[in-house]
Design a protein around this motif. Structure first.
Motif, PDB file in Angstrom:
ATOM      1  N   SER A  54       0.807  -1.216   0.000  1.00  0.00           N
ATOM      2  CA  SER A  54       0.000   0.000   0.000  1.00  0.00           C
ATOM      3  C   SER A  54       0.844   1.273   0.000  1.00  0.00           C
ATOM      4  CB  SER A  54      -0.960   0.007   1.202  1.00  0.00           C
ATOM      5  OG  SER A  54      -0.264  -0.143   2.419  1.00  0.00           O
ATOM      6  N   PHE A  55       1.883   1.329   0.827  1.00  0.00           N
ATOM      7  CA  PHE A  55       2.685   2.554   0.910  1.00  0.00           C
ATOM      8  C   PHE A  55       3.681   2.672  -0.242  1.00  0.00           C
ATOM      9  CE2 PHE A  55       0.715   2.978   4.839  1.00  0.00           C
ATOM     10  CZ  PHE A  55       1.068   4.171   5.457  1.00  0.00           C
ATOM     11  N   GLY A  56       4.078   1.549  -0.809  1.00  0.00           N
ATOM     12  CA  GLY A  56       5.019   1.597  -1.915  1.00  0.00           C
ATOM     13  C   GLY A  56       4.375   1.725  -3.275  1.00  0.00           C
ATOM     14  N   TYR A  57       3.088   1.283  -3.396  1.00  0.00           N
ATOM     15  CA  TYR A  57       2.463   1.195  -4.713  1.00  0.00           C
ATOM     16  C   TYR A  57       1.106   1.883  -4.798  1.00  0.00           C
ATOM     17  CZ  TYR A  57       6.079  -2.308  -5.473  1.00  0.00           C
ATOM     18  OH  TYR A  57       7.288  -2.945  -5.592  1.00  0.00           O
ATOM     19  N   ASP A  58       0.539   2.268  -3.657  1.00  0.00           N
ATOM     20  CA  ASP A  58      -0.717   3.010  -3.678  1.00  0.00           C
ATOM     21  C   ASP A  58      -0.469   4.458  -3.283  1.00  0.00           C
ATOM     22  OD1 ASP A  58      -3.394   3.843  -3.547  1.00  0.00           O
ATOM     23  OD2 ASP A  58      -3.543   3.235  -1.460  1.00  0.00           O
ATOM     24  N   LEU A  59       0.091   4.661  -2.094  1.00  0.00           N
ATOM     25  CA  LEU A  59       0.403   6.017  -1.641  1.00  0.00           C
ATOM     26  C   LEU A  59       1.682   6.540  -2.273  1.00  0.00           C
ATOM     27  CD1 LEU A  59      -0.409   5.585   2.154  1.00  0.00           C
ATOM     28  CD2 LEU A  59      -1.879   6.504   0.359  1.00  0.00           C
ATOM     29  N   GLY A  60       2.595   5.652  -2.602  1.00  0.00           N
ATOM     30  CA  GLY A  60       3.819   6.064  -3.287  1.00  0.00           C
ATOM     31  C   GLY A  60       4.800   6.845  -2.433  1.00  0.00           C
ATOM     32  N   MET A  61       4.680   6.749  -1.123  1.00  0.00           N
ATOM     33  CA  MET A  61       5.552   7.556  -0.261  1.00  0.00           C
ATOM     34  C   MET A  61       6.765   6.786   0.243  1.00  0.00           C
ATOM     35  SD  MET A  61       3.213   7.727   3.222  1.00  0.00           S
ATOM     36  CE  MET A  61       4.521   8.481   4.195  1.00  0.00           C
TER      37      MET A  61
END
Length: 518
Positions: free
Chosen positions: A198-205
């Motif tokens: 989620s943080f690497g591929y959805d939120l991108g942060m």
């Protein structure tokens, strides 16, 4: 009047002591003899030597050298230099009385291009570290992927978004099983698979900073609507493939166990409305059921399939059977708890629908001596997580792989907040065991002040302080390290811990009464 208040406070304290017995004391004898106490780190956060002896970059190197998503400065090029100081660190672990050390293998140190030739120096290092641990009676618990995919695989085919990763990860895992499995009995394939997706591929942060470019300025590629589901799917298949290989080829002689790690949260409905209660279950399904449903039942939760539709991949019958039952244990990381509110307006945000129509708000618990930088202490929520997992998915073995208190990196070595944090959560483990949870071990995050993914060197989780600006990188024990050592060695606890915890954590209303009586 003061005398009456003092008498009342004394009476309250007596009632508490009579009712809860030795509530504030904590003894290792409360735990089974085979319960494992340890500490954790990960390769990029503590090893250093990032450009030495054949190691090549991972996506975390790339992330840090491109500015850490504009959140903080620094990188893991040197970090704590455990690559050169591992003997000193293992001796500290032995002196503390740790049963186990959870560390990760840098894939790009062992196999620099992600596939192909093994790096002899990388192989030598992990053999040396493992042997040093064993020689001091410390169990090695190894994680294969801790946010650090080899950059070469990201460049070649997109890393985890591509099904090719399943084959390459399995081959990497086999190298580890073959080379270290005679001494390593506890393998975790992936760390925080749910948050990585989620943080690497959805939120991108966070690495590898993929998301829909219209959503995040840091993203130049990606699709928040589809890639998180692809990444999770490939992680499940890669884990299951590695587990099948281990069980078929190595388990009979090595007698080890293979598991998967998730970051869990305590979730509480913001209100008692049916909307918020249903939203709380929905966020549980999206965060935990996303992986535990396939591991337990062979498929994703119904609400995920309904909301995501064709964007979430489907398992074939063969894949479903491969994934189902493929974990011997679950690794849990736990830090935060949140209130959950149903919020349909979020569906209006374009390009992303992951965990849609839900808002979360951090549960903040403050006392007079609590810094806003500290993680709120909510041990009862960890117990709720354990109870929920047991109820929904069965009572398989669980290891708490990460649990710890953050402070500012320049804060005092007298880290009372971390001492209280550890006291509360280890106490929660004892309560969970008494209530029937199958918890097998507890690891403090973090053994050393390392390079934190969300705060670099500005935030500290370590039991040992390291001034990264000092070339000596001297390890200095904090009060929490001394407290943990005393606990592990069954030595008496500092009475101040009992007083501080009793006043500020478990019974805030009683603490207020005691303060007023002073």
């Amino acid at each position: 009047m003061v005398l009456i208040q003092l008498l009342a406070a004394t009476l309250v304290l007596l009632i508490i002591l009579l009712h809860f017995g030795n509530a504030y004391s904590l003894s290792r004898d409360e735990f089974p003899s085979d319960f494992v106490f340890g500490a954790s780190t990960s390769a990029y956060q503590v090893e250093g030597a990032a450009n030495k002896d054949g190691r090549k970059p991972s996506i975390w190197d790339t992330f840090s050298h491109s500015g850490n998503g504009h959140m903080y400065k620094g990188n893991g090029d040197i970090a704590c230099d455990q690559y050169h100081k591992y003997k000193e660190d293992v001796q500290l672990m032995a002196n503390m009385g740790l049963d186990a050390y959870r560390f990760s293998i840098s894939w790009s140190r062992l196999i620099p291009d992600g596939k192909g030739p093994i790096n002899p120096k990388g192989l030598e290092y992990y053999n040396n570290l493992t042997n040093e641990l064993i020689s001091h009676g410390i169990q090695p618990h190894v994680t294969l992927h801790h946010w650090d995919l080899p950059q070469k695989l990201e460049d070649e085919y997109g890393g985890w978004v591509n099904r090719s990763i399943v084959k390459d990860f399995t081959a990497y895992a086999e190298v580890c099983f073959r080379e270290f499995g005679d001494r390593v009995k506890y393998w975790t394939t992936v760390n925080e698979g749910n948050v990585y997706a989620s943080f690497g591929y959805d939120l991108g942060m966070l690495p590898p900073q993929r998301c829909s470019p219209s959503f995040q300025a840091n993203c130049s590629r990606g699709n928040s609507s589809t890639e998180p589901y692809l990444v999770a799917h490939h992680m499940l298949l890669a884990h299951a493939s590695a587990a099948r290989l281990y069980r078929k080829k190595y388990k009979g002689t090595q007698h080890g166990f293979i598991g998967f790690n998730l970051l869990t949260f305590g979730f509480v409905p913001l209100t008692n409305t049916s909307e918020d209660i249903i939203a709380t279950q929905r966020v549980q399904d999206f965060m935990i059921g996303w992986f535990l449903n396939p591991f337990t039942f062979g498929d994703y939760p119904d609400i995920m399939k309904k909301n995501a539709g064709s964007r979430i991949p489907s398992f074939t019958k063969k894949e479903s059977n491969l994934v189902k039952g493929s974990i011997d244990f679950l690794g849990i990381n736990f830090y935060f708890s949140f209130y959950v509110k149903n919020s349909p307006a979020i569906q209006q945000i374009k390009d992303r629908d992951y965990m849609e129509d839900i808002e979360v708000e951090t549960i903040q618990l403050t006392t007079n001596d609590t810094s806003p930088f500290e993680v709120p202490i909510t041990p009862w929520m960890l117990q709720c997580v354990l109870d929920s997992v047991k109820k929904d998915y069965g009572n398989f073995p669980i290891y708490i792989h990460e649990n710890g208190q953050q402070t500012l990196s320049n804060s005092s070595l007298d880290d009372w907040s971390r001492v209280k944090y550890l006291h509360e959560y280890i106490g929660a483990m004892a309560n969970a065991l008494r209530s029937g949870s199958n918890v097998k071990g507890y690891f403090v995050w973090c053994f050393l002040d390392g390079f934190e993914l969300l705060g670099g060197y500005e935030m500290s989780y370590g039991l040992y302080y390291i001034n990264v600006k000092d070339p000596s990188l001297k390890r200095q024990p904090k009060l929490s390290a001394k407290w943990y050592t005393n606990f592990l060695k069954r030595k008496p606890m500092d009475p101040k811990v009992t007083i501080e915890i009793g006043k500020n954590q478990l019974f805030p209303s009683h603490a207020s009464l005691l303060d007023n009586a002073k």
